[in-house]
Design an enzyme around this catalytic site. Structure first.
Site, PDB file in Angstrom:
ATOM      1  CG  ASP A   1      -1.808   1.228   1.286  1.00 15.69           C
ATOM      2  OD1 ASP A   1      -2.942   1.204   0.808  1.00 15.69           O
ATOM      3  OD2 ASP A   1      -1.321   2.253   1.831  1.00 15.69           O
TER       4      ASP A   1
ATOM      5  CB  CYS B   1      -4.118   1.463  -2.079  1.00 21.67           C
ATOM      6  SG  CYS B   1      -3.533   3.115  -2.524  1.00 21.67           S
ATOM      7  CG  ASP B   2      -3.488  -2.790   1.554  1.00 22.25           C
ATOM      8  OD1 ASP B   2      -3.286  -3.237   0.415  1.00 22.25           O
ATOM      9  OD2 ASP B   2      -2.622  -2.780   2.443  1.00 22.25           O
ATOM     10  CE1 TYR B   3      -8.912  -1.844   6.546  1.00 25.57           C
ATOM     11  CE2 TYR B   3      -7.153  -0.228   6.410  1.00 25.57           C
ATOM     12  CZ  TYR B   3      -7.796  -1.243   7.098  1.00 25.57           C
ATOM     13  OH  TYR B   3      -7.320  -1.673   8.314  1.00 25.57           O
TER      14      TYR B   3
ATOM     15  CB  ALA C   1     -10.697  -5.203   1.109  1.00 27.25           C
TER      16      ALA C   1
END
Length: 494
Positions: free
Chosen positions: A235, A263-265, A268
């Protein structure tokens, strides 16, 4: 390290670090990123003619559906552009709704079976969200476990609701066990680096031969091709490339790292949407498909309003490493015992704010439109700083609320868990964890009136459900014991 890195140009360091397979990325602007070769390769740079702005460059479709691809229908519409069209055809035909297998409990995803091959955040949170709404999620882990188990409480927040199967995926017998699960699965979710799933025999081409109705969902840093496909990606590296860090730091200032994995959240959540959309498409076509996204795409999605480029576009609002806000009436203020954020943007509320502060003369000195546009560091901001510093946060919030002025306290996580509004809206949940005891974490964040979600269980211990899952797959206790003795699977102590 800073002293050493300062001795060479950035591009030279990038080459050295990449040759050593050390995760790294340049800090770029948003304008740089939209022209980035990886963004272009993924089709995320879109040229679109806007009826008002003329030629624009903006974000393409951030999630790829291999079987039923999406597409940009056109620019953002002008006000009322399609009114007559919509009113002329009010009866929309709709495909049949997704049905829960076996007519089980009335949860939105009841009956959906998910094989979770993920780790870290962007991968793990997606199937957790599916579990929250009724899916049966089996987290398949290497015998050493998800690397993010070392994050302790963070792991609990990305993996609740799942069952854990610990298996040696590099052994043919371990691979065959996963293939056995896939036969009856609806969804597989993975976030391996490109090429790893194929080496393990867990790629889409292999698994769809076992189950043609399978939805295979992938998320990684850079997609499955292009100039960066071999680079390791996390991220913060995508934050750096995408202009996020540079914009928050502001021109001429050091970039600012977001501790929240933006970016990760986003990845998902987008992948969970893609899974549900693919299940919906399967009801119409009868076929599964591969859906994929990347943190590169999510960096664009999370900043979609900033990735619109056209001739004459105004400059971005300036950032800063110690940015308090954008205007005098839209910023943080220190009170006698803490901080609050004031968010007044409408001139009509200015007089009420001045009265609430006990500074009615400010309303006479500054007209409403001038007050809400005043700089965040200037004479008006200084006057507000002086006022707010005299009393505690709670007193100010009560006054501002009575005056109809938007404001909120700046809370830490512990205080948020005690917030009465959060509790009143059932946004918290409690679980009894076999290792951590009583655990509090976020609850169901989307409410369904007719088919509610379900908090099935806390995040599992490594291998906690190995025997249970393998029995359901048809193995006998003797067969499971033999696999354990051979080191193919492992079970957590019960």
């Amino acid at each position: 390290m800073q002293e050493a890195i300062a001795t060479r140009p950035r591009d030279e360091w990038l080459r050295i670090l990449e040759e050593a397979d050390i995760p790294c990325a340049p800090v770029q602007t948003r304008a740089d990123f939209i022209e980035d070769p990886q963004v272009r390769y993924l089709g995320l740079r879109l040229e679109l003619e806007d009826p008002q702005l003329g030629p624009t460059v903006q974000m393409g479709v951030p999630v790829e559906f291999r079987g039923t691809p999406g597409g940009v229908k056109g620019p953002a519409p002008s006000l009322g552009r399609h009114t007559a069209e919509v009113l002329a055809d009010p009866a929309w035909s709709r495909p049949p709704a997704v049905k829960a297998r076996g007519g089980g409990p009335p949860h939105p995803l009841a009956g959906v079976r998910v094989v979770d091959l993920t780790s870290y955040i962007a991968g793990s949170l997606c199937p957790m969200m599916l579990a929250d709404y009724g899916a049966d999620v089996v987290k398949v882990e290497f015998l050493e476990g998800d690397a993010f188990r070392s994050f302790g409480y963070g792991f609990l927040g990305w993996n609740r609701g799942k069952r854990s199967l610990a298996v040696q995926l590099k052994h043919p017998k371990g691979r065959d066990l996963v293939h056995r699960l896939v036969r009856d699965a609806d969804v597989v979710v993975e976030n391996y680096r490109p090429g790893v799933a194929r080496r393990l025999g867990l790629d889409y081409e292999t698994l769809r031969e076992i189950n043609p109705r399978l939805i295979y969902a992938s998320v990684n840093a850079y997609g499955d091709g292009g100039p960066y496909v071999e680079k390791p990606g996390f991220d913060p590296l995508i934050q750096a490339r995408s202009g996020l860090m540079a914009a928050q730091g502001g021109p001429g200032n050091p970039p600012v790292y977001y501790t929240c994995a933006v970016c990760d959240y986003a990845g998902a959540q987008a992948l969970a949407f893609a899974v549900v959309a693919a299940l919906y498409a399967r009801e119409r076509t009868g076929r599964g498909q591969h859906v994929a996204t990347s943190l590169t795409a999510m960096a664009l999605l999370a900043q979609a309003g900033d990735f619109i480029f056209y001739e004459g576009r105004p400059p971005e609002p300036p950032g800063g490493p110690d940015l308090l806000g954008r205007t005098a009436t839209y910023r943080h203020y220190r009170c006698a015992d803490g901080w609050l954020f004031l968010a007044l943007t409408e001139p009509d509320g200015w007089r009420g704010l001045a009265q609430a502060l006990g500074r009615p003369h400010l309303a006479a000195e500054y007209p409403g439109a001038e007050a809400v546009a005043a700089p965040a560091a200037g004479p008006l901001a200084a006057a507000l700083e002086s006022a707010f510093a005299g009393e505690p946060v709670a007193a100010w919030l009560e006054r501002l609320d009575r005056a109809g002025v938007p404001a909120a306290p700046v809370l830490n996580v512990a205080a948020l868990f005690d917030d009465p509004h959060v509790r009143a809206n059932d946004l918290l949940a409690e679980h009894e964890h076999p290792r951590w005891g009583r655990v509090q974490q976020t609850g169901l964040l989307v409410q369904f009136s007719e088919t509610p979600g379900i908090l099935q269980r806390p995040a599992p211990l490594l291998g906690q459900h190995t025997r249970e899952v393998l029995r359901e797959a048809g193995l006998t206790d003797g067969e499971i014991a033999a696999l354990e003795a051979e080191g193919i699977v492992a079970s957590a102590p019960q």
